[in-house]
Design an enzyme around this catalytic site. Structure first.
Site, short mmCIF file in Angstrom:
data_model
loop_
_atom_site.label_atom_id
_atom_site.label_comp_id
_atom_site.label_asym_id
_atom_site.label_seq_id
_atom_site.Cartn_x
_atom_site.Cartn_y
_atom_site.Cartn_z
N LYS A 97 34.55 -17.32 25.39
CA LYS A 97 35.73 -17.85 26.09
C LYS A 97 35.85 -19.34 25.76
CE LYS A 97 35.41 -14.42 29.78
NZ LYS A 97 35.15 -14.17 31.22
N ARG B 116 42.65 -42.19 20.77
CA ARG B 116 42.85 -41.06 21.68
C ARG B 116 42.22 -39.78 21.13
NH1 ARG B 116 41.80 -39.99 25.92
NH2 ARG B 116 42.61 -42.06 26.38
N GLU C 298 27.61 -3.40 27.92
CA GLU C 298 27.99 -3.85 29.25
C GLU C 298 28.09 -2.65 30.18
OE1 GLU C 298 31.45 -6.66 29.82
OE2 GLU C 298 32.29 -4.85 30.74
N LYS D 185 31.77 -3.25 25.26
CA LYS D 185 32.31 -3.61 26.55
C LYS D 185 33.12 -2.46 27.14
CE LYS D 185 33.59 -7.91 27.11
NZ LYS D 185 32.44 -8.43 27.91
#
Length: 284
Positions: free
Chosen positions: A140, A105, A202, A172
């Site tokens: 992310k 697994r 950004e 950002k």
């Protein structure tokens, strides 16, 4: 032809695999296998693709089985970055049945997830393959899996964005708010950066882009721009910086974004929303 990334060294993969094995085996090990099988039982299984996709993470399979028994034999039939057709034999594993069953697994969780990332990336890359644009990932990523996920993006033909906060300066919206404005934030960063450190900022609209483009950023990130505004931004930048587009891009919209003339399109979904690729282990 899509270039293949260099394989990750085992020492970067092993901690992830061992953590996953420890989580699954807990404190008592695989009680089902221990109860059913004699210790010297031998088994041979084949890793097979059940749907079409792109392979990534095959070394995770090898490391998972050999972590439980170093004598397990691992024979790969395909390589990371290969396109798999349904029914394709990917690898054969033989040796201790107890080790194979206990690690099954963990091996599948990793290779199916990473192959899913590579497969989704390839879909984006193929959608814009005839245009001068690159598809990139983001930060992310799942905690602990960033290196493996970014490797899988590369297997799919994508470009890696920053691996960590230390790779480059990326200003950002919250940085801009804390610094009192986009121009102030960018100017300070340009003055303080090291000579090998690139700076990206950004921007949320064309007005903000106009404030900063003359200051000399290496890259501008156009966040959630409309298609008409992306075209205007490309004209405004006029080659003075590389242009990255991001925000809500999907397989239905990526080509229209690419046709505006941006250089890079970053897609968080490559790592945070990729469905697994169905691979299975069956008796050989």
């Amino acid at each position: 032809m899509i270039p293949r990334p260099a394989p990750l060294p085992d020492f970067l993969i092993e901690p992830v695999v061992r953590l996953a094995l420890a989580e699954d085996l807990a404190s008592a090990g695989d009680v089902t296998t221990a109860a059913c099988l004699l210790r010297d039982r031998h088994q041979s299984v084949r890793l097979t693709a059940r749907t079409e996709g792109v392979l990534a993470g095959l070394d995770c399979v090898r490391i998972a089985f050999r972590a439980l028994d170093a004598e397990v034999r691992f024979e790969p039939h395909r390589s990371d970055g290969d396109t798999l057709e349904p029914g394709a034999a990917v690898a054969t594993v033989s040796g201790s049945a107890r080790a194979i069953l206990a690690a099954e697994r963990t091996a599948l969780n990793l290779v199916c997830h990473l192959s899913g990332v590579a497969t989704l990336t390839r879909a984006y890359v193929d959608a814009v393959a005839d245009l001068p644009v690159r598809i990139a990932d983001t930060r992310k990523t799942l905690p602990g899996l960033r290196g493996l996920q970014k490797y899988a993006v590369a297997c799919g033909g994508g470009l890696n964005h920053r691996h960590s906060l230390a790779d480059a300066i990326l200003i950002k919206d919250n940085h801009i708010a804390a610094c009192g404005g986009a121009a102030a934030a960018l100017q300070t960063a340009l003055e303080r950066r090291g000579h090998l450190t690139s700076v990206e900022i950004e921007v949320d609209d064309l007005d903000q882009l106009g404030e900063v483009i003359g200051l000399g950023p290496d890259v501008v990130l156009l966040d959630n721009f409309t298609i008409p505004d992306l075209k205007k931004a490309v004209d405004l930048v006029a080659g003075r910086a590389r242009i990255e587009a991001s925000g809500g891009v999907n397989l239905q919209t990526v080509r229209a974004v690419a046709e505006t003339g941006v250089d890079v399109i970053s897609v968080g979904a490559l790592t945070h929303s990729a469905p697994v690729l169905d691979l299975g282990l069956d008796a050989a």
